[in-house]
Design a protein around this motif. Structure first.
Motif, PDB file in Angstrom:
ATOM      1  N   ASP A  79      23.599  60.820 -37.304  1.00  0.00           N
ATOM      2  CA  ASP A  79      23.043  59.957 -38.461  1.00  0.00           C
ATOM      3  C   ASP A  79      22.862  61.903 -39.228  1.00  0.00           C
ATOM      4  O   ASP A  79      22.791  61.732 -40.679  1.00  0.00           O
ATOM      5  CB  ASP A  79      21.831  59.739 -37.792  1.00  0.00           C
ATOM      6  CG  ASP A  79      21.538  58.272 -38.026  1.00  0.00           C
ATOM      7  OD1 ASP A  79      23.000  57.598 -37.658  1.00  0.00           O
ATOM      8  OD2 ASP A  79      20.660  57.569 -37.258  1.00  0.00           O
ATOM      9  N   VAL A  84      22.611  61.016 -43.341  1.00  0.00           N
ATOM     10  CA  VAL A  84      21.383  60.019 -43.240  1.00  0.00           C
ATOM     11  C   VAL A  84      20.133  60.011 -42.755  1.00  0.00           C
ATOM     12  O   VAL A  84      20.156  59.529 -40.966  1.00  0.00           O
ATOM     13  CB  VAL A  84      22.277  59.225 -43.381  1.00  0.00           C
ATOM     14  CG1 VAL A  84      21.578  57.526 -42.473  1.00  0.00           C
ATOM     15  CG2 VAL A  84      23.955  58.891 -43.534  1.00  0.00           C
ATOM     16  N   ASP A  85      19.337  60.111 -43.331  1.00  0.00           N
ATOM     17  CA  ASP A  85      17.684  59.584 -43.174  1.00  0.00           C
ATOM     18  C   ASP A  85      17.279  58.631 -42.663  1.00  0.00           C
ATOM     19  O   ASP A  85      16.621  58.092 -42.421  1.00  0.00           O
ATOM     20  CB  ASP A  85      17.154  60.514 -44.130  1.00  0.00           C
ATOM     21  CG  ASP A  85      17.292  61.983 -43.884  1.00  0.00           C
ATOM     22  OD1 ASP A  85      17.241  62.645 -42.741  1.00  0.00           O
ATOM     23  OD2 ASP A  85      17.190  62.702 -44.896  1.00  0.00           O
ATOM     24  N   LEU A  87      18.661  54.507 -42.047  1.00  0.00           N
ATOM     25  CA  LEU A  87      19.611  53.412 -42.184  1.00  0.00           C
ATOM     26  C   LEU A  87      18.888  51.801 -42.977  1.00  0.00           C
ATOM     27  O   LEU A  87      18.006  52.306 -43.581  1.00  0.00           O
ATOM     28  CB  LEU A  87      19.509  53.139 -40.273  1.00  0.00           C
ATOM     29  CG  LEU A  87      19.727  54.158 -39.676  1.00  0.00           C
ATOM     30  CD1 LEU A  87      19.897  53.615 -38.074  1.00  0.00           C
ATOM     31  CD2 LEU A  87      21.109  54.862 -39.814  1.00  0.00           C
ATOM     32  N   THR A  88      20.024  51.352 -42.940  1.00  0.00           N
ATOM     33  CA  THR A  88      19.941  49.891 -43.353  1.00  0.00           C
ATOM     34  C   THR A  88      19.288  49.146 -42.550  1.00  0.00           C
ATOM     35  O   THR A  88      19.140  49.777 -41.201  1.00  0.00           O
ATOM     36  CB  THR A  88      21.542  49.674 -43.826  1.00  0.00           C
ATOM     37  OG1 THR A  88      21.662  48.662 -42.823  1.00  0.00           O
ATOM     38  CG2 THR A  88      22.150  50.517 -45.151  1.00  0.00           C
ATOM     39  N   GLY A 173      25.076  56.786 -38.641  1.00  0.00           N
ATOM     40  CA  GLY A 173      24.422  56.401 -40.276  1.00  0.00           C
ATOM     41  C   GLY A 173      25.264  55.531 -39.744  1.00  0.00           C
ATOM     42  O   GLY A 173      24.434  54.320 -41.647  1.00  0.00           O
ATOM     43  N   LEU A 363      25.736  53.737 -43.853  1.00  0.00           N
ATOM     44  CA  LEU A 363      25.562  54.641 -44.505  1.00  0.00           C
ATOM     45  C   LEU A 363      26.566  55.928 -44.547  1.00  0.00           C
ATOM     46  O   LEU A 363      26.368  56.175 -43.132  1.00  0.00           O
ATOM     47  CB  LEU A 363      24.096  54.836 -45.807  1.00  0.00           C
ATOM     48  CG  LEU A 363      23.565  53.780 -45.694  1.00  0.00           C
ATOM     49  CD1 LEU A 363      21.525  54.255 -45.456  1.00  0.00           C
ATOM     50  CD2 LEU A 363      23.217  53.113 -46.688  1.00  0.00           C
ATOM     51  N   LYS A 364      26.891  56.628 -45.635  1.00  0.00           N
ATOM     52  CA  LYS A 364      27.055  57.852 -45.227  1.00  0.00           C
ATOM     53  C   LYS A 364      26.517  58.930 -46.510  1.00  0.00           C
ATOM     54  O   LYS A 364      26.279  58.424 -47.546  1.00  0.00           O
ATOM     55  CB  LYS A 364      28.448  58.285 -45.366  1.00  0.00           C
ATOM     56  CG  LYS A 364      29.155  57.873 -44.720  1.00  0.00           C
ATOM     57  CD  LYS A 364      29.826  58.354 -43.834  1.00  0.00           C
ATOM     58  CE  LYS A 364      31.218  58.037 -42.949  1.00  0.00           C
ATOM     59  NZ  LYS A 364      30.493  57.388 -41.702  1.00  0.00           N
ATOM     60  N   GLY A 365      26.126  60.358 -45.886  1.00  0.00           N
ATOM     61  CA  GLY A 365      25.182  60.913 -46.709  1.00  0.00           C
ATOM     62  C   GLY A 365      25.949  62.723 -46.892  1.00  0.00           C
ATOM     63  O   GLY A 365      27.462  62.654 -46.566  1.00  0.00           O
TER      64      GLY A 365
END
Lengths: 476, 235
Positions: A79, A84-85, A87-88, A173, A363-365
């Motif tokens: 992550d 991504v710090d 998550l959903t 992520g 998610l992606k960062g």
């Protein structure tokens, strides 16, 4: 009679393979006792060059007992790699459900399959009876309960990871699936029965500990530091949190440490006689900085448990030591059953959460080159640390596995029990079993713990002063 | 020339169009002939030999052999099935195919073929060859450990993308897929939109950063064996 060496190999009813050596001096007194791990694994080396998204699926192959822990610790690290710090909600809760399912099945397996023979039949009972088959014969209801609890946890893992062992649920992520209504309803149907069984398991462990407190208080016990993740508000949190270390009296050595910088607080020492490394708290040094992890450490380190029944059980547990940290090795079993109940309560809470049916999974960062993932695995704090290059290939991996953290404590426990029971005594199977009982309290997973090597079934050898083998016992 | 010819496959009469290969005619009739290098969008080259059938007494690759009126084809004799198993088996031991952590698992044609053939473990010794991982391209991973030398990527790049990114190079056991760049795939004109990026039957050429996004249970071959889509035409 000269000096003698006793080897217990393999150590039984633990995960993986190991051996114990006990040296007796000329007067028959124990001069040294050690737990050795003798398997070589090499994961940290051979995952180098592999693409980072493969790692959560690859590295869980370290273990067949709690692969979910490695799967999730690696996924948490990845992550960070994909930036991504947070998550959903669906992804985090699905992973938590997977983890509590894992905790549930692992704790149930350890208590019913591996430990209950010692508690139900006694340390000196005939080994032909003192095993899981003996339990199934004499206490069939308990045996069934153990099997069904394990199954429930495994089914939760399958619903969240796709397979009961070595699934693919967590991806960098996020997660790759949510929980269907049908899956949820299936689990809800059984959760009340599971919680009822958690309560009876807790009662067995609690009553056993209290009834035998005088003997157990001095059975491989010693004061130690304790390390665990805790939530920002101090609550027990098995999936995520910050690092806390306390000493034997509960004083904080460090607290709320962001684990991305764990290496500033924890160091590892290598010793020539074991493939397992010896971690310690850097500021205290290797002599006094060693610590315990796992159920006992977690209950000692947290301020409270955020599920009602387990919180009552925690307070009850700590009342034995007047609210101070409990340093009794055999109290691990009771602490483990408090966590079993907590995991059951958490599963129930999550099953009622509609976020599990959400559709936002990944998610992606912004890509990063280095990241650490920590989780409280059934056996304690699990560290995964990776570096990934611009081509997406892993260039460095460091794993500090739960059992590795407990290396020094297990050796202390082995030495304590050996000195107390074996010195000057005629060596019997029951006395040797006591050494294993002390190791089993930690629920070690020796196949995971070795980076290094491990073989946890035990061999016991008796040598004379000239090094000749006089007697040898092998159990696998 | 007539509009149709008749051949028999395993004793069943099949109508086929002249110019079709045995494989195409069988597909249209709902008869599955196992294959790995063959792909409907590419010219056949008869390389993998998994589609070997017996035509009028002689072994032939069904993907390249055109139909002729009156042809008698055997597709599922015990001997042929054993030959195909052996070929697939050799592909496993000649590479480093670790299905347990391969992102192609469940979508892999080699793995699916092994399941269809009931191969649970290889009968030949593993070769454990030294193979490279080429991660130099920003969007595509080339993991030679998993290559079965089907050359689909070579053909797709040439026939579909109008490029020449991949070639077969070397001989015998040392044969491998080379790339048309200074050093590695990242130096070529391969683009993420290339058809060659999605044509690999195994996990050798994969898109980066999307592995494992499909959960177990929803992958191509999780519930249906490879070839069942063709066999359904017949049902």
């Amino acid at each position: 009679m000269g000096t003698r060496k006793i080897v217990i190999e393999p150590v039984t009813r633990v995960e993986g393979h190991g051996k114990v050596t006990i040296l007796l001096d000329e007067a028959g007194q124990v001069s040294q006792a050690r737990l050795h791990i003798v398997e070589f694994r090499g994961f940290e080396r051979f995952i180098q060059g592999r693409p980072y998204w493969e790692i959560p699926v690859l590295v869980q192959r370290l273990c067949g007992i709690c692969p979910v822990s490695h799967h999730l610790a690696a996924a948490k690290a990845m992550d960070g790699i994909v930036g991504v710090d947070r998550l959903t909600p669906t992804a985090e809760k699905m992973r938590r459900l997977m983890h509590y399912g894992q905790m549930f099945q692992s704790h149930a397996l350890h208590f019913f399959h591996l430990v209950s023979p010692d508690l139900l039949f006694g340390f000196d009972a005939d080994p032909l009876e003192r095993n899981v088959i003996g339990v199934a014969r004499k206490y069939p209801e308990l045996a069934v309960q153990g099997v069904m609890m394990r199954k429930y946890g495994q089914e939760i893992i399958k619903a969240t990871a796709g397979k009961k062992i070595h699934g693919t649920g967590a991806i960098p992520g996020g997660i790759n699936k949510n929980l269907s209504i049908a899956e949820r309803d299936g689990f809800l149907k059984e959760i009340d029965q599971m919680l009822a069984w958690c309560r009876t398991s807790l009662t067995i462990a609690r009553d056993y500990t209290l009834e035998h407190l005088d003997e157990l208080a001095d059975f491989g016990s010693f004061d130690s530091n304790h390390v665990s993740l805790v939530r920002a508000d101090g609550a027990m949190d098995l999936y995520h949190g910050n690092l806390r270390a306390i000493d034997k009296d509960g004083n904080r050595i460090f607290d709320q440490v962001d684990y991305q910088g764990y290496f500033k607080y924890i160091a590892e020492e290598v010793k020539p006689w074991s493939y397992m490394k010896f971690p310690f708290i850097s500021s205290l040094g290797p002599e006094t900085g060693w610590y315990r992890v796992g159920p006992l450490a977690r209950i000692n380190a947290c301020d409270f448990i955020d599920t009602p029944e387990a919180e009552v059980a925690r307070k009850d547990f700590l009342s034995v030591t007047d609210g101070q940290p409990n340093n009794i090795t055999m109290a691990y079993h009771w602490a483990r059953m408090v966590e079993l109940l907590h995991a059951g309560e958490k599963i129930r809470e999550l099953l009622h959460d509609p976020d599990l049916q959400g559709g936002d999974l990944v998610l992606k960062g912004e890509r990063r080159g280095e990241s650490v993932g920590l989780i409280e695995a059934p056996r304690g704090t699990l560290f995964h640390h990776y570096k990934v290059d611009e081509n997406d290939q892993v260039t460095m991996a460091n794993l500090i596995v739960s059992t590795t953290n407990n290396n020094t404590p297990m050796n202390r426990a082995v030495e304590g029990v050996a000195r107390k029971y074996l010195s000057g005594a005629e060596i019997t199977e029951g006395l040797l079993n006591r050494v294993e009982v002390a190791i089993r309290a930690y629920d070690p997973c020796l196949s995971c713990a070795t980076h290094a090597m491990g073989r946890m079934p035990l061999v016991v050898e008796l040598h004379d002063a000239a090094g000749r083998t006089l007697d040898r016992r092998v159990r696998d | 020339m007539s509009d149709s010819v008749t051949i028999t496959i395993d004793g069943r009469n099949i109508e086929a169009r002249p110019g079709q290969t045995i494989l195409e005619a069988a597909d249209a009739a709902g008869i599955y002939i196992p294959r790995l290098c063959s792909h409907p969008d590419l010219k056949p080259i008869g390389s993998c030999r998994v589609c070997t059938v017996v035509v009028d007494g002689r072994p032939q690759a069904a993907c390249v052999k055109p139909v002729m009126d009156g042809m008698v084809v055997q597709n599922s004799t015990p001997e042929l099935l054993q030959h195909r198993r052996n070929i697939v088996d050799m592909m496993f031991v000649e590479g480093n195919h670790f299905c347990m952590f391969c992102e192609k698992s469940g979508n892999c044609e080699l793995q699916a073929m092994a399941y269809r053939f009931g191969i649970t473990a290889p009968q030949y010794p593993f070769q454990f060859p030294e193979k490279e991982v080429d991660a130099s391209h920003p969007d595509i991973l080339l993991d030679h450990n998993r290559c079965i030398m089907c050359a689909r990527c070579v053909r797709a790049s040439q026939e579909l993308d109008g490029k020449n990114v991949f070639q077969s190079i070397g001989r015998g056991f040392a044969r491998k897929i080379g790339v048309n760049g200074e050093r590695a795939l990242g130096d070529t004109d391969m683009a993420a939109t290339d058809k060659a990026a999605d044509i690999c039957p195994v996990g050798c050429i994969v898109r980066k950063r999307v592995g494992f996004e499909k959960p177990i249970g929803q992958r191509l071959y999780d519930t249906r064996p490879i070839g069942s889509d063709i066999e359904e035409v017949r049902a």
